[in-house]
Design a protein around this motif. Structure first.
Motif, PDB file in Angstrom:
ATOM      1  N   PRO A 123       0.811  -1.230   0.000  1.00 26.85           N
ATOM      2  CA  PRO A 123       0.000   0.000   0.000  1.00 26.85           C
ATOM      3  C   PRO A 123       0.845   1.281   0.000  1.00 26.85           C
ATOM      4  CG  PRO A 123      -0.908  -1.577   1.543  1.00 26.85           C
ATOM      5  CD  PRO A 123       0.414  -2.123   1.091  1.00 26.85           C
TER       6      PRO A 123
ATOM      7  N   ILE B  32      -6.508  -0.330  -4.478  1.00 25.94           N
ATOM      8  CA  ILE B  32      -5.586  -0.517  -3.356  1.00 25.94           C
ATOM      9  C   ILE B  32      -5.239   0.836  -2.733  1.00 25.94           C
ATOM     10  CG2 ILE B  32      -3.246  -1.249  -2.709  1.00 25.94           C
ATOM     11  CD1 ILE B  32      -3.518  -3.439  -4.870  1.00 25.94           C
ATOM     12  N   GLY B  33      -5.003   1.840  -3.557  1.00 22.43           N
ATOM     13  CA  GLY B  33      -4.678   3.169  -3.044  1.00 22.43           C
ATOM     14  C   GLY B  33      -5.819   3.785  -2.259  1.00 22.43           C
TER      15      GLY B  33
ATOM     16  N   GLY C 129      -6.913   0.240   0.449  1.00 22.12           N
ATOM     17  CA  GLY C 129      -5.944  -0.721   0.963  1.00 22.12           C
ATOM     18  C   GLY C 129      -6.151  -2.092   0.332  1.00 22.12           C
ATOM     19  N   LEU C 130      -5.360  -3.039   0.766  1.00 17.56           N
ATOM     20  CA  LEU C 130      -5.485  -4.392   0.226  1.00 17.56           C
ATOM     21  C   LEU C 130      -6.774  -5.034   0.727  1.00 17.56           C
ATOM     22  CD1 LEU C 130      -1.871  -5.763   0.725  1.00 17.56           C
ATOM     23  CD2 LEU C 130      -2.983  -5.297  -1.438  1.00 17.56           C
TER      24      LEU C 130
END
Length: 145
Positions: free
Chosen positions: A30, A76-77, A80-81
């Motif tokens: 991340p 993801i940005g 997050g994951l």
């Protein structure tokens, strides 16, 4: 067989390796995605992410395709994951980090152990004799009286 102290050292190395590799990936991915310009507020102007989005939009006739690299990185940005990715990465990288950590940890020798080699297989030559291949020396005996 390795001494108990060497085994403890290997287990510590495995635990450290598993934690380190998993932590670096779960935190590092991340952070790296954010550094590219994929932020929670959107794609940062003038960033690598903006250039990637522009190239993807030109290639797709004006829009970014769902599931594309740019779309996944933006997800993801922004959030997050996903949990499934975290579980998958942890499941895969934990054992890998443990193996690497155990491999590079140095086993401690017990007090009084001056042996050079801890492996039993390295002491035998092709003829099955220990050492340099010479037969073992026999102790001197007294002649019978």
């Amino acid at each position: 067989m390795p001494s108990p102290l060497a085994m403890v050292s290997k287990l510590k190395g495995a635990a450290i390796g598993a934690t380190a590799l998993t932590g670096v990936v779960l935190i590092g991915i991340p952070l790296a995605v954010g550094a590219l310009g994929f932020t929670p507020a959107g794609i940062a102007a003038g960033s690598i992410a903006a250039k990637m989005m522009s190239a993807a939009a030109i290639a797709n006739g004006g829009g970014v395709a769902a599931g594309s690299t740019v779309a996944v990185l933006q997800s993801i940005g922004a959030a997050g994951l996903p949990l499934a990715a975290k579980i998958g990465l942890t499941t895969t990288l934990g054992p890998l980090g443990a193996a690497v950590g155990a491999m590079f940890s140095k086993g401690k020798k017990p007090p009084g152990d001056d042996s050079q080699n801890s492996s039993d297989d390295d002491d035998e030559d092709s003829d099955g004799m220990e050492g340099t291949g010479k037969p073992p020396e026999t102790p001197a005996t007294c002649p019978p009286s």
